[in-house]
Design a protein around this motif. Structure first.
Motif, short mmCIF file in Angstrom:
data_model
loop_
_atom_site.label_atom_id
_atom_site.label_comp_id
_atom_site.label_asym_id
_atom_site.label_seq_id
_atom_site.Cartn_x
_atom_site.Cartn_y
_atom_site.Cartn_z
N UNK B 66 0.84 -1.21 0.00
CA UNK B 66 0.00 0.00 0.00
C UNK B 66 0.87 1.25 0.00
N UNK B 67 1.91 1.23 0.86
CA UNK B 67 2.83 2.38 0.91
C UNK B 67 3.47 2.60 -0.46
N UNK B 68 3.82 1.48 -1.12
CA UNK B 68 4.48 1.60 -2.43
C UNK B 68 3.51 2.11 -3.51
N UNK B 69 2.21 1.83 -3.33
CA UNK B 69 1.22 2.39 -4.27
C UNK B 69 1.26 3.91 -4.16
N UNK B 70 1.37 4.41 -2.92
CA UNK B 70 1.38 5.87 -2.71
C UNK B 70 2.73 6.47 -3.11
N UNK B 71 3.81 5.74 -2.84
CA UNK B 71 5.15 6.31 -3.12
C UNK B 71 5.53 6.12 -4.60
N UNK B 72 5.55 4.88 -5.07
CA UNK B 72 6.03 4.61 -6.44
C UNK B 72 4.90 4.62 -7.47
N UNK B 73 3.72 4.19 -7.07
CA UNK B 73 2.55 4.13 -7.95
C UNK B 73 2.83 3.33 -9.23
N UNK B 74 3.54 2.22 -9.08
CA UNK B 74 3.81 1.37 -10.25
C UNK B 74 2.70 0.32 -10.39
N UNK B 75 2.64 -0.28 -11.57
CA UNK B 75 1.65 -1.35 -11.80
C UNK B 75 1.93 -2.52 -10.87
N UNK B 76 3.21 -2.80 -10.68
CA UNK B 76 3.60 -3.92 -9.83
C UNK B 76 3.10 -3.72 -8.39
N UNK B 77 3.24 -2.49 -7.88
CA UNK B 77 2.79 -2.23 -6.50
C UNK B 77 1.27 -2.38 -6.41
N UNK B 78 0.56 -2.00 -7.48
CA UNK B 78 -0.90 -2.12 -7.47
C UNK B 78 -1.32 -3.60 -7.50
N UNK B 79 -0.60 -4.38 -8.31
CA UNK B 79 -0.90 -5.83 -8.37
C UNK B 79 -0.64 -6.46 -7.00
N UNK B 80 0.51 -6.11 -6.41
CA UNK B 80 0.86 -6.67 -5.08
C UNK B 80 -0.16 -6.24 -4.03
N UNK B 81 -0.63 -5.00 -4.14
CA UNK B 81 -1.65 -4.49 -3.20
C UNK B 81 -2.92 -5.35 -3.27
N UNK B 82 -3.38 -5.60 -4.48
CA UNK B 82 -4.62 -6.37 -4.66
C UNK B 82 -4.43 -7.81 -4.16
N UNK B 83 -3.31 -8.43 -4.57
CA UNK B 83 -3.07 -9.84 -4.17
C UNK B 83 -2.99 -9.96 -2.64
N UNK B 84 -2.22 -9.07 -2.01
CA UNK B 84 -2.05 -9.18 -0.55
C UNK B 84 -3.37 -8.86 0.19
N UNK B 85 -4.15 -7.94 -0.36
CA UNK B 85 -5.45 -7.63 0.27
C UNK B 85 -6.37 -8.86 0.23
N UNK B 86 -6.41 -9.50 -0.93
CA UNK B 86 -7.26 -10.70 -1.06
C UNK B 86 -6.78 -11.80 -0.13
N UNK B 87 -5.46 -11.93 -0.01
CA UNK B 87 -4.92 -12.98 0.88
C UNK B 87 -5.19 -12.67 2.35
N UNK B 88 -5.06 -11.39 2.72
CA UNK B 88 -5.39 -11.01 4.11
C UNK B 88 -6.83 -11.41 4.41
N UNK B 89 -7.73 -11.08 3.49
CA UNK B 89 -9.15 -11.41 3.68
C UNK B 89 -9.35 -12.93 3.71
#
Lengths: 115, 527
Positions: B66-89
């Protein structure tokens, strides 16, 4: 008057042709109905699920047809097409609601033990 | 408060928030708002989840993404954000140890979302008669409605006055429907529905816990089992083996025969790979030289393809031989040695491909695929170590896939901490005198790389112009300021896009680029 009659005739022909064209959809609709019966939810939730996935199915067919005839998706999100799709969903909703009794019978036969 | 009601309120609130923060915006600071809501709601609905170590580790990875989405805003950080959110849930709602099974549960959540949401609405038991009444009304209405429509059309054709009134009503209805979507943006309604689906899929646990139940039967440690021959014969794979091996696959000596076949196979494969590795050691490790006329990319691609085939085969062969009771066979010592040697040789092959990639980077600089190869090699190494552990400690395939999935998640989260586009641009431009620069590729990198390119563009253009003077007969039209024009175009596009966003799309990467161009002004023109 003759235009009117032709309109009615055309409507009936469209109904008949539509019936034959869409009948292969039963191959997909039938498993969807069976899957909905196997879900461990209440009958009402199962029916809602079925309505939703039938809408998704129509949406996919709709997108397929648009891409086939237009060869691109420009104007796919127009008001007219949205209205057509909305009317399809309304008809589908009515179709599921009117077969509710048979659906519930099927659901009762496949009821999960914990329900 | 009734838990079902809470679920409805939370999912609806989430959908509204989704609609407010993401409509016509990109994933940036708005993601923090939506994510904070989702996580609070998730831990409110499933309070025991906070006690799980897996949830806490995944939460850490998710917050890094999530921090990397705000800092780097790369596609990779967005993909990782979605995957980790789904896994947390997935880990919060179900009992899981493997990310694969948790992903399956989340997929089930997505498929069942409509039923789960409908289930939250309690049925009032006193109302069935009412619902039946609606159904009956619809049934009764269909036939009369068809008749009314037919006779309406007939009367309309026969009576002009009636036709005029009908036409006027028709025109009004047409106007109403044509303006219907002007009043209510249907795209926005669809977007709201999307928000409802996303929020519901994350917050509402499906009643069908198929994957959770399946995983409870899985173990890390392999256990010796006796399967009746009839049960064995039911498997298609056994039939295939029996077809090749004949009676040797099913008799009393089946295990011994399997062991012998395994040893012979592994010895032959080891000899073959030893030859390949020997050539690589001589050619790549000790006496490597760039061959004039032979593009380096051919070497890298050949090496990678060979590695992929070799590793997949290695894994499949080892998993086949060590799938069951051969792990417990007393005389499997040489089979195990053969497997260890095979793993070691594959690790050597990984090193050779790493060297190929390294030489390629030295010659041509960094690019996406070259970095991708490095990550692939890392995952292959982890895979080989886990295969070794599986054989050494008699572990199951479940263990193998579980550990590799966790390794994949760690690698993915760590990979998000670097802005790869900026890193590629910085690395290549720093070595512009030693590597063959691909300027069009550099100009296609994301906006964060623009300041770096802007600083070096004049030198790059001059270099390109000088090269063109040397290769004057290359048939290309002369263009002295092409790169500079392209960069200007990129800058304009960037500014245009930024104007369309509000503060909800704020992220450090864009803010940095914007700040740079604000300070720098126009790009220097070449003289």
């Amino acid at each position: 008057m003759s235009e009117m009659l032709w309109g009615i005739v055309f409507l009936l022909i469209a109904l008949l042709v539509g019936f034959f064209i869409t009948s292969p959809l039963l191959i997909i609709i039938s498993p969807l109905v069976e899957w909905s019966a196997l879900m461990p939810y209440t009958n009402r939730s199962k029916m809602t699920w079925l309505i939703f996935f039938l809408s998704v199915l129509y949406l996919l067919i709709f997108i397929g047809l648009v891409s086939l005839f237009q060869s691109n998706f420009n104007g796919m999100f127009s008001k007219e097409l949205a209205l057509i799709f909305l009317s399809i969903i309304v008809v589908e909703f009515i179709a599921v609601r009117t077969t509710q009794k048979s659906l519930y019978q099927l659901y009762e036969q496949n009821k999960w033990p914990q329900e | 408060m009734n838990k079902d009601l809470v679920k409805i309120i939370l999912v609806t609130a989430g959908a509204v928030l989704f609609n407010l923060v993401f409509w016509n915006e990109k994933l940036a600071i708005n993601t923090v708002l939506f994510d904070a809501f989702l996580l609070c709601a998730l831990f409110f609905l499933y309070p025991n989840a906070r006690k799980s170590a897996a949830v806490n580790w995944l939460l850490l990875g998710h917050l890094v993404s999530l921090s990397m989405v705000v800092i780097h805003n790369t596609d990779l950080s967005k993909i990782a954000f979605v995957i980790t959110l789904l896994l947390v849930a997935g880990f919060a709602e179900y009992i899981h140890r493997s990310a694969w099974f948790a992903s399956g549960s989340m997929l089930m959540n997505v498929v069942m979302i409509v039923a789960s949401f409908a289930e939250s609405f309690k049925i009032n038991k006193s109302k069935p008669a009412n619902r039946k009444g609606i159904g009956r009304f619809i049934r009764f209405a269909i036939f009369p409605l068809i008749l009314v429509i037919i006779f309406f059309l007939i009367y309309r054709g026969a009576n002009n006055a009636f036709s005029d009134i009908a036409n006027r009503i028709g025109a009004q209805l047409e106007i109403f429907f044509s303006h219907f979507f002007d009043f209510f943006s249907w795209q926005r309604l669809v977007f709201l529905l999307l928000g409802l689906l996303i929020t519901g899929s994350i917050l509402l646990k499906s009643k069908l816990d198929y994957f959770s139940t399946r995983e409870t039967r899985m173990n890390d440690g392999l256990q010796r089992s006796r399967k009746p021959m009839r049960q064995k014969r039911n498997g298609a794979f056994f039939s295939f083996v029996e077809m090749i091996m004949g009676k040797m696959a099913s008799g009393m000596m089946a295990l011994k025969n399997e062991n012998t076949t395994g040893i012979i196979s592994l010895v032959l494969l080891n000899v073959l790979l030893l030859i390949v590795n020997g050539i690589d050691v001589d050619f790549l490790w000790l006496h490597f030289q760039y061959k004039p006329g032979l593009p380096v990319y051919i070497m890298v691609h050949e090496g990678t393809e060979l590695l992929i085939v070799s590793i997949v085969l290695a894994m499949a062969i080892l998993l086949f031989f060590f799938k069951g009771n051969l792990n417990f066979y007393k005389r499997n010592k040489w089979l195990k040695y053969g497997a260890y040697a095979w793993i070691l040789q594959n690790a050597m092959l990984v090193s050779s491909v790493f060297l190929r990639d390294y030489y390629y980077i030295l010659k041509h600089g960094l690019a996406y695929k070259r970095i991708g190869v490095l990550f692939f090699l890392l995952m292959v190494l982890i895979g080989l170590v886990t295969v070794f552990l599986k054989i050494w400690s008699r572990k199951t395939n479940y263990f193998l896939f579980r550990v590799n999935a966790w390794a994949g998640i760690v690698v993915l989260v760590l990979a998000t901490t670097i802005h790869w586009d900026e890193f590629i641009a910085g690395y290549n431009l720093k070595r512009r005198n030693t590597v063959e620069l691909d300027v069009p590729f550099l100009l296609s990198l994301s906006d964060k790389a623009l300041p770096l390119l802007d600083t070096n563009i004049v030198a790059l253009q001059k270099r390109e112009n000088d090269t063109r003077v040397i290769n004057v007969n290359d048939g290309q039209p002369a263009c002295d300021t092409c790169f500079i024009e392209q960069l200007k175009q990129r800058e304009k596009q960037f500014e245009q896009r930024q104007k369309e966003y509000t503060w909800l799309s704020w992220n450090y990467a864009d803010a940095y680029t914007k700040q740079y161009f604000r300070k720098r002004g126009l790009i220097t023109s070449i003289h």
